[in-house]
Design an enzyme around this catalytic site. Structure first.
Site, PDB file in Angstrom:
ATOM      1  N   VAL A   5      41.929  38.930  47.161  1.00  0.00           N
ATOM      2  CA  VAL A   5      41.797  37.327  47.364  1.00  0.00           C
ATOM      3  C   VAL A   5      41.989  36.674  47.818  1.00  0.00           C
ATOM      4  CG1 VAL A   5      41.153  35.991  45.400  1.00  0.00           C
ATOM      5  CG2 VAL A   5      41.001  38.379  44.783  1.00  0.00           C
ATOM      6  N   GLU A   6      42.999  36.905  47.949  1.00  0.00           N
ATOM      7  CA  GLU A   6      44.218  36.390  49.005  1.00  0.00           C
ATOM      8  C   GLU A   6      44.237  36.025  50.504  1.00  0.00           C
ATOM      9  OE1 GLU A   6      46.490  34.139  48.597  1.00  0.00           O
ATOM     10  OE2 GLU A   6      47.106  34.068  45.987  1.00  0.00           O
ATOM     11  N   SER A   7      43.841  37.470  51.333  1.00  0.00           N
ATOM     12  CA  SER A   7      43.758  37.605  51.958  1.00  0.00           C
ATOM     13  C   SER A   7      42.477  38.774  52.852  1.00  0.00           C
ATOM     14  CB  SER A   7      44.859  37.959  52.810  1.00  0.00           C
ATOM     15  OG  SER A   7      45.716  38.801  52.326  1.00  0.00           O
ATOM     16  N   TYR A  34      39.362  32.888  40.771  1.00  0.00           N
ATOM     17  CA  TYR A  34      40.365  33.166  41.371  1.00  0.00           C
ATOM     18  C   TYR A  34      40.550  34.242  40.993  1.00  0.00           C
ATOM     19  CZ  TYR A  34      45.122  34.390  43.254  1.00  0.00           C
ATOM     20  OH  TYR A  34      45.817  34.739  43.699  1.00  0.00           O
TER      21      TYR A  34
END
Length: 576
Positions: free
Chosen positions: A177-179, A283
């Site tokens: 999800v982040e990167s 998120y």
């Protein structure tokens, strides 16, 4: 004499009593062993079929094992008077595919997922919010495969670190999800690396950032820092992993304020009920959508690329700074692979400061250790001899050779950064051209600037003037601030350095043409000139003239003074 006779008779009686008790114990022991398998609970019999008596200890002890077993052939092992073999407990074999290991480590239990929770950002149920992203992912199998390919070098290490810390393996999906498991990912909020640490939080968890490297992109250190940070958030928010992850994204202060607000209003304080920033609202649903697809890949007909459940890289202590091109040559590893496994390195070489740890594919670790043992530390870099020129500085020389001023000073024993013209310096420099180090910070920046965005094909190069901000430049060229920052690998709030070159992409051909036809002009100040008059004549701004000419910042300009200008040569008025 009577006393002696009485004493002997008593001892004899005691001896017979002891003998009787011992006989009884043996018979009971044998009987109890046999009773486990002998259905009629009969006593052990002798070879003539008579029951063994308690008066013949030797007979009871000397019953042959094959005769005891004859009572019930299946009872031989249970009747034998010997320690039983300890059961052999085999350890469960770890699955070959890392995805299966991850599935077995999923442990989120969220009874609120089907509840009716709403906030000011969403009137949908939690399940509906997750379903939105699940549909998007299932419609793009190429995205799933790309993420799995990105994750392959790092995922085993992440999973092992989570298991050591007793953290649910759902957290291994957080970098997706982040990167998207890209170690070079950089967000508009200045977050970097797999785990997207912002600079301040990174420093708090030991992820130092300088010219040579940015440890927020170090797989090992950033993963351990993220686990420590998430574990502390988990503890703070009452052992709720969804709230911990929300705080990781939005900041613990924002989550704490949202909880206090809901408590005051008598509302639930779970993640789904809180009014959180828009990004944080998406998120957790994104992560849970990934979780569901990985957990039920067969159900959704998704063929996840198998990832071996074994280490993919090893850390080698190389002992000193080394040119990454030299590592590639020694190990026959592609330079891009070296950068991807060592994403923290910004330049052509490792950090001159210890610790000197380098990640390489597991199968190459021993070869690298062996070959490095025969190379002296001063032979691991290329060196050039440079004669200091007038007006040189360590900063200028460092830029010229793509190395740090501090390293030049350290190598040459320079104190206080003072150098003298005519003196020779030894300069550590790259052994290959800059194009070879394709994933160094400079080359990644150049690639990003030259990548044309969709529907915008005209490239403009803008040199930053004194006092300009990204907002000023974006407004001037009629583009978005976030777009401008993304094209130049920056964050919208970054401070611009004077004369920094920025790339702007636009649809406006005429605007691009006009910019590309700007040329450098040296103008000699005449009697009666002023900066305002010169700016008007050449259709530039006064502050631009000042930024291009340091000596133009004084109150007055003098006749005969030379000014450097960047002007549009299509504007004939400029030369009248």
């Amino acid at each position: 004499m009577r006393f002696i006779t009485y004493f002997v008779s008593r001892c004899s009686a005691l001896s017979r009593l002891h003998t009787f008790l011992l006989h009884s114990f043996i018979i009971v022991l044998v009987t109890s062993c046999g009773s486990a398998t002998v259905k009629d609970d009969s006593l052990v019999k002798d070879k003539d079929g008579n029951e063994a008596t308690t008066t013949d200890l030797d007979t009871a002890l000397k019953v042959p094992k094959d005769k005891i077993a004859a009572v019930n052939p299946e009872s031989q092992k249970s009747l034998a008077i010997q320690p039983a073999d300890e059961p052999i407990i085999e350890e469960a074999k770890a699955p070959d595919d890392l995805w299966q290991e991850i599935r077995s480590g999923f442990s989120f239990v969220d009874p609120l997922l089907t509840g009716q929770h709403a906030n000011k950002h969403s009137r949908k149920t939690p399940e509906q919010r997750v379903e939105r992203y699940r549909k998007r992912l299932l419609a793009s199998s190429s995205l799933i495969n790309n993420v799995a390919e990105n994750a392959e070098p790092y995922l085993f290490f992440v999973v092992e670190e989570l298991k050591k810390s007793n953290v649910p393996l759902e957290i291994a999906l957080l970098p997706i999800v982040e990167s998207r498991y890209d170690p070079f990912a950089y967000s508009p909020g200045r977050a970097s690396g797999l785990w997207q640490f912002i600079p301040a939080t990174g420093r708090r968890y030991g992820l130092h950032q300088d010219w040579w490297q940015d440890k927020r992109r170090d797989t090992v250190l950033a993963t351990r820092g993220a686990i420590t940070y998430l574990s502390s958030l988990h503890k703070r928010f009452n052992n709720d992993w969804l709230l911990a992850m929300a705080a990781y994204n939005a900041g613990q202060g924002n989550v704490a304020r949202a909880i206090r607000k809901n408590k005051k209003a008598g509302k639930p304080t779970d993640y789904w009920s809180l009014d959180l920033p828009k990004e944080t609202q998406h998120y957790i649903p994104k992560l849970l959508a990934w979780r569901d697809i990985i957990l039920h890949a067969d159900k959704y007909n998704i063929a996840l690329k198998p990832i071996a459940n074994e280490p993919h890289f090893a850390l080698v202590d190389i002992g000193s700074q080394i040119d990454l091109a030299e590592v590639a040559s020694l190990t026959e590893i592609d330079i891009d692979t070296i950068y991807k496994l060592n994403g923290s390195y910004n330049r052509w070489a490792t950090d001159p400061k210890a610790p000197h740890l380098l990640a390489v594919p597991v199968e190459k670790a021993d070869a690298l250790k062996s070959k490095l043992s025969g190379i002296a530390h001063d032979q691991r870099l290329s060196w050039q001899r440079y004669i200091i020129k007038k007006n040189d500085s360590l900063i200028k020389i460092g830029k010229k050779f793509n190395t740090s001023p501090k390293l030049i000073a350290d190598v040459n024993g320079i104190k206080n950064n003072r150098i003298r013209a005519g003196k020779a310096l030894l300069i550590p420099s790259a052994s290959k051209s800059s194009d070879f180090y394709r994933l160094s910070a400079d080359q990644r920046h150049n690639k990003r600037q030259n990548r044309s965005p969709r529907n915008k094909t005209q490239k403009i190069v803008h040199r930053v003037s004194h006092g300009e901000s990204l907002w000023d430049i974006a407004r001037r060229y009629k583009v978005g601030v976030k777009e401008l920052a993304r094209w130049n690998s920056m964050a919208p709030g970054d401070v611009l350095a004077l004369n920094k070159k920025l790339v702007i992409w636009t649809k406006n051909t005429q605007q691009a043409k006009a910019n590309n036809e700007k040329r450098k002009v040296v103008y000699t100040v005449r009697k009666g000139d002023s900066l305002a008059y010169i700016a008007s004549r050449f259709n530039v701004r006064v502050r631009d003239i000042k930024s291009w000419n340091n000596d133009a910042n004084s109150k007055y300009i003098q006749p005969g003074q030379s000014l450097r200008l960047f002007v549009d040569i299509t504007n004939r008025r400029s030369f009248n």
